[in-house]
Enzyme design. Structure first.
Site, short mmCIF file in Angstrom:
data_model
loop_
_atom_site.label_atom_id
_atom_site.label_comp_id
_atom_site.label_asym_id
_atom_site.label_seq_id
_atom_site.Cartn_x
_atom_site.Cartn_y
_atom_site.Cartn_z
N GLY A 40 0.86 -1.19 0.00
CA GLY A 40 0.00 0.00 0.00
C GLY A 40 0.89 1.23 0.00
N GLY A 223 13.59 6.81 -12.90
CA GLY A 223 14.22 5.49 -12.84
C GLY A 223 15.72 5.59 -13.01
CB SER A 224 18.10 3.60 -15.04
OG SER A 224 17.47 3.74 -16.29
CB ALA A 250 7.72 -0.31 -2.52
CB ALA A 251 11.96 1.75 -6.24
N GLY A 252 9.59 3.81 -5.76
CA GLY A 252 9.05 5.17 -5.79
C GLY A 252 8.51 5.59 -4.43
CG ASP A 253 5.21 3.64 -2.66
OD1 ASP A 253 4.74 4.64 -3.23
OD2 ASP A 253 4.69 2.51 -2.71
#
Length: 308
Positions: A40, A223-224, A250-253
């Site tokens: 979530g 991203g990269s 969840a990298a953005g979260d």
């Protein structure tokens, strides 16, 4: 407890099946490996902010099932204030059903459950908490009317709001104007600005358009390709850290939660973004959503190894 960051958003249990291939309609794939994890967007960002050193309170809505109990225990272990987590009887906790094939492609179905019971009325009950916040962090996995209500309330209280408009959705100009920080990925940047973001020049143009819509600061995660951020006074591209990703869930979260933690610790924006970038890169080298969010010591060690 002094509340630096108040996160208002969703909590899901992720039920994951790893398969050789995604099933076609009517097909049964019998070789799945199943697992579950806490997810979530709201919960992921709250956990990331707390592990990165912020004092975090979380306003979220859970069901009355075993999933909710294990989530609450996890929030507390991460040092999050759970006094404003509400539980609803006869309602399931939000659930995401995730199928992942051997190439890492996925199909996801989300049952919002209790997340859609996070109402403007309940936000009113949290007014004292919100009025004491240094920064309010929002996403779009709860009812849209609740997000709008929070932005309006925060504006009336003179509070800084950071919005991560995910899943991507258009916003009214009056709500964009009330934002301190708008953090978007490529998809969200393109949808809200109406402009492509394929080349660095296009990213800059989309960023300028988003800034002209009202927020004090726009951050576009690429991203990269790194992160582009701009205010009326400056604009900069911050490089990504080279890692071999295992799971980008969840990298953005993680980026959003850690960036929020750095903003309330009064870090310079360039430093804050580098720190959040490092945390997000590190999170992609681990499996799962919340389990992948690093703590301060891990982020500092990663930065020591990867200084540009």
């Amino acid at each position: 407890m002094h509340n630096q960051v108040v996160v208002i958003g969703s909590s899901n249990i992720d039920l994951i099946a790893r398969l050789s291939h995604l099933p076609k309609p009517g097909e049964t794939v019998g070789n799945a490996e199943s697992s579950q994890a806490h997810g979530g967007k709201g919960a992921n960002q709250a956990v990331a902010a707390a592990r990165a050193g912020a004092a975090v309170s979380f306003i979220t809505s859970l069901g009355d099932d075993a999933f909710a109990d294990s989530m609450l225990q996890d929030f507390k272990r991460s040092g999050i204030n759970t006094d404003y987590v509400v539980q609803h009887k006869n309602t399931p906790t939000g659930t995401a059903y995730i199928w992942v094939d051997a190439q890492g492609e996925n199909s996801i179905a989300v049952a919002p459950g209790a997340n859609y019971k996070l109402s403007p009325d309940y936000i009113d009950e949290c007014r004292i908490l919100i009025s004491g916040a240094e920064l309010i962090l929002l996403q779009l996995e709860i009812p849209f009317e609740t997000v709008e209500y929070v932005i309006d309330l925060a504006a009336s209280l003179g509070k800084k709001v950071m919005l991560n408009p995910a899943p991507a959705q258009k916003l009214e100009r009056k709500h964009l104007k009330a934002l301190y920080n708008l953090t978007v990925n490529e998809t969200e940047a393109a949808m809200i600005s109406g402009l492509p973001v394929d080349s660095p020049e296009q990213v800059m143009e989309a960023g300028k358009k988003l800034l002209s819509m009202g927020p004090e600061m726009v951050v576009i995660t690429l991203g990269s390709r790194g992160v582009f951020y701009l205010t009326k006074r400056e604009q900069k591209m911050v490089e990504a850290y080279p890692v071999k990703p295992v799971d980008t869930t969840a990298a953005g979260d993680v980026f959003c939660g850690v960036l929020a933690s750095q903003i309330v610790q009064n870090k310079k924006m360039m430093e804050a973004i580098k720190y959040a970038n490092a945390a997000a890169a590190l999170s992609t080298t681990r499996l799962g959503a919340q389990p992948s969010a690093p703590n301060q010591q891990e982020i500092k060690a990663f930065l020591d190894q990867h200084e540009f």
